[in-house]
Motif scaffolding. Structure first.
Motif, PDB file in Angstrom:
ATOM      1  N   GLY A   1      12.699  50.211  88.072  1.00  0.00           N
ATOM      2  CA  GLY A   1      13.245  49.375  89.135  1.00  0.00           C
ATOM      3  C   GLY A   1      13.369  47.864  88.855  1.00  0.00           C
ATOM      4  N   THR A   2      13.103  47.377  87.570  1.00  0.00           N
ATOM      5  CA  THR A   2      13.042  46.294  87.277  1.00  0.00           C
ATOM      6  C   THR A   2      14.091  45.833  86.539  1.00  0.00           C
ATOM      7  OG1 THR A   2      11.501  46.435  85.406  1.00  0.00           O
ATOM      8  CG2 THR A   2      10.724  46.006  87.519  1.00  0.00           C
TER       9      THR A   2
ATOM     10  N   HIS B   1      22.552  35.580  77.227  1.00  0.00           N
ATOM     11  CA  HIS B   1      21.493  36.622  77.074  1.00  0.00           C
ATOM     12  C   HIS B   1      21.917  37.990  77.449  1.00  0.00           C
ATOM     13  CE1 HIS B   1      20.649  36.514  81.730  1.00  0.00           C
ATOM     14  NE2 HIS B   1      22.097  36.298  81.431  1.00  0.00           N
ATOM     15  N   THR B   2      21.123  38.984  77.164  1.00  0.00           N
ATOM     16  CA  THR B   2      21.208  40.415  77.503  1.00  0.00           C
ATOM     17  C   THR B   2      20.366  40.743  78.743  1.00  0.00           C
ATOM     18  OG1 THR B   2      21.661  41.115  75.129  1.00  0.00           O
ATOM     19  CG2 THR B   2      21.224  42.805  76.699  1.00  0.00           C
ATOM     20  N   VAL B   3      21.172  41.343  79.517  1.00  0.00           N
ATOM     21  CA  VAL B   3      20.557  41.736  81.059  1.00  0.00           C
ATOM     22  C   VAL B   3      20.354  43.418  80.780  1.00  0.00           C
ATOM     23  CG1 VAL B   3      20.778  42.135  83.477  1.00  0.00           C
ATOM     24  CG2 VAL B   3      21.702  39.982  82.222  1.00  0.00           C
ATOM     25  N   VAL B   4      19.111  43.671  81.225  1.00  0.00           N
ATOM     26  CA  VAL B   4      18.715  44.962  80.957  1.00  0.00           C
ATOM     27  C   VAL B   4      18.071  45.548  82.552  1.00  0.00           C
ATOM     28  CG1 VAL B   4      17.382  46.928  79.788  1.00  0.00           C
ATOM     29  CG2 VAL B   4      18.210  44.921  78.554  1.00  0.00           C
ATOM     30  N   ALA B   5      18.416  46.836  82.983  1.00  0.00           N
ATOM     31  CA  ALA B   5      17.966  47.153  84.011  1.00  0.00           C
ATOM     32  C   ALA B   5      17.578  48.568  83.718  1.00  0.00           C
ATOM     33  CB  ALA B   5      18.670  47.213  85.247  1.00  0.00           C
TER      34      ALA B   5
ATOM     35  N   ALA C   1      18.678  48.193  91.087  1.00  0.00           N
ATOM     36  CA  ALA C   1      19.615  48.699  91.750  1.00  0.00           C
ATOM     37  C   ALA C   1      20.829  47.634  91.883  1.00  0.00           C
ATOM     38  CB  ALA C   1      19.350  49.185  93.069  1.00  0.00           C
ATOM     39  N   ASP C   2      20.533  46.451  92.142  1.00  0.00           N
ATOM     40  CA  ASP C   2      21.413  45.390  92.113  1.00  0.00           C
ATOM     41  C   ASP C   2      22.267  45.373  90.779  1.00  0.00           C
ATOM     42  OD1 ASP C   2      20.402  44.298  94.586  1.00  0.00           O
ATOM     43  OD2 ASP C   2      19.001  43.001  93.620  1.00  0.00           O
ATOM     44  N   ILE C   3      21.684  45.448  89.752  1.00  0.00           N
ATOM     45  CA  ILE C   3      22.248  45.437  88.400  1.00  0.00           C
ATOM     46  C   ILE C   3      23.086  46.714  88.278  1.00  0.00           C
ATOM     47  CG2 ILE C   3      22.037  45.249  85.729  1.00  0.00           C
ATOM     48  CD1 ILE C   3      21.137  42.678  87.210  1.00  0.00           C
ATOM     49  N   PHE C   4      22.684  47.768  88.677  1.00  0.00           N
ATOM     50  CA  PHE C   4      23.443  49.247  88.385  1.00  0.00           C
ATOM     51  C   PHE C   4      24.802  49.099  89.398  1.00  0.00           C
ATOM     52  CE2 PHE C   4      20.009  50.913  86.057  1.00  0.00           C
ATOM     53  CZ  PHE C   4      20.703  51.626  85.076  1.00  0.00           C
TER      54      PHE C   4
END
Length: 319
Positions: free
Chosen positions: A221-222, A196-200, A239-242
């Motif tokens: 923020g999601t 999949h592609t993860v987007v934040a 914030a986790d993803i970044f």
């Protein structure tokens, strides 16, 4: 930042030998698979020769375990007149890349003609034209911009992050194989993974359009998962993803293949985990600036041990 160079291939028997090595060391080979391995070895003299040469190289690598990358490369490059080099699939500007390996999961697309490629283990900044903010390319990221519209990027692999900023800037669209991310001023992280592609999104909102499915408005923020057919919110925050831009991988109840794929960008070698482990989910914070420690952490969290041969090969097995 550099354009990638072509990567030579290794022969069929060498690929299959490495695949069998990973399977047999992975700890989940069945009796039938072990019998198939013996049949493979006996069916063709080139298979037996490839297996013998691989074991010879691995013995040399075991002696160098824990040594420097240069020592590993010297071992792999040791002259062997009249024979193909088995483990060295090619050297990019980033160093040794072990590619073309056949096992249960096959490394597929390398996007070697990408307009921009970050071969380093640290993020690199790419300046865009048209008044757009810079884009940060993560390790192994490959993007296309040439011949596309203003503010349009195609992310073939890896992670990128936009800086966001001015609200009146040209809308930025980032496309992956799974769909489209569209925003006007928000900061985005987009990560193309095998499943999949993860987007934040931070500092604004964005639109996600799956290639064959939903169109979803995502809030500041999601974090979201997008496949070609669906879009679903993830438990992580933006914030986790970044955190990858700060050298950390933060995951909450994430599939192990996501973690292995991400660490592989920094390890720059071949990683093998047993299939039963790949079906599990994990949570944790993994150091991207120390992929060896991250692999050890992942393996231990799954009740496995991992053997690492320099920056070339990592094989996790049952304790």
């Amino acid at each position: 930042m550099t354009a990638p160079t072509a990567t030579p291939t290794i022969d069929r028997a060498a690929k299959e030998a490495i695949g069998w090595e990973a399977l047999l060391r992975g700890g989940d080979a069945t009796a039938a698979e072990r019998e198939q391995f013996e049949v493979w070895r006996r069916s063709d003299g080139s298979n037996e020769a490839a297996w013998a040469r691989l074991q010879e190289r691995l013995v040399r690598l075991r002696g160098l375990q824990g040594g420097s990358g240069n020592a590993i490369r010297r071992a792999l490059d040791q002259p062997n007149p009249g024979k193909r080099r088995l483990l060295k699939a090619g050297a990019s500007v980033a160093g040794l890349v072990l590619a073309g390996i056949a096992t249960r999961r096959i490394v597929s697309t390398f996007s070697l003609d990408a307009d921009f490629h970050n071969p380093a283990k640290v993020p690199e900044t790419l300046a865009l034209s048209g008044g757009l903010p810079p884009v940060t390319l993560g390790a192994s990221a490959r993007v296309y911009t040439e011949g596309r519209g203003a503010g349009d990027i195609y992310l073939a692999s890896g992670q990128i992050a936009t800086d966001g900023g001015a609200a009146k800037m040209t809308p930025l669209s980032i496309t992956s194989r799974d769909g489209l991310v569209l925003s006007n001023g928000a900061r985005l992280s987009v990560d193309v993974l095998p499943a999949h592609t993860v987007v934040a999104v931070q500092g604004g909102d964005a639109i996600l359009s799956a290639r064959q499915g939903a169109r979803v408005h995502i809030a500041d923020g999601t974090a979201w998962s997008m496949t070609a057919r669906r879009v679903a919110q993830m438990p992580e925050t933006s914030a986790d993803i970044f955190s990858w831009t700060e050298g950390k991988l933060v995951v909450l109840n994430r599939g192990v293949p996501d973690v292995v794929a991400t660490l592989g960008r920094y390890f720059h070698g071949y990683i093998s985990f047993p299939q039963v482990a790949l079906e599990r989910r994990v949570s944790g914070v993994f150091p991207l600036n120390d992929p060896h420690a991250a692999l050890q952490q992942l393996a231990e969290g799954l009740g496995l041990s991992v053997t690492i041969y320099g920056n070339v090969l990592a094989v996790a097995t049952a304790v």
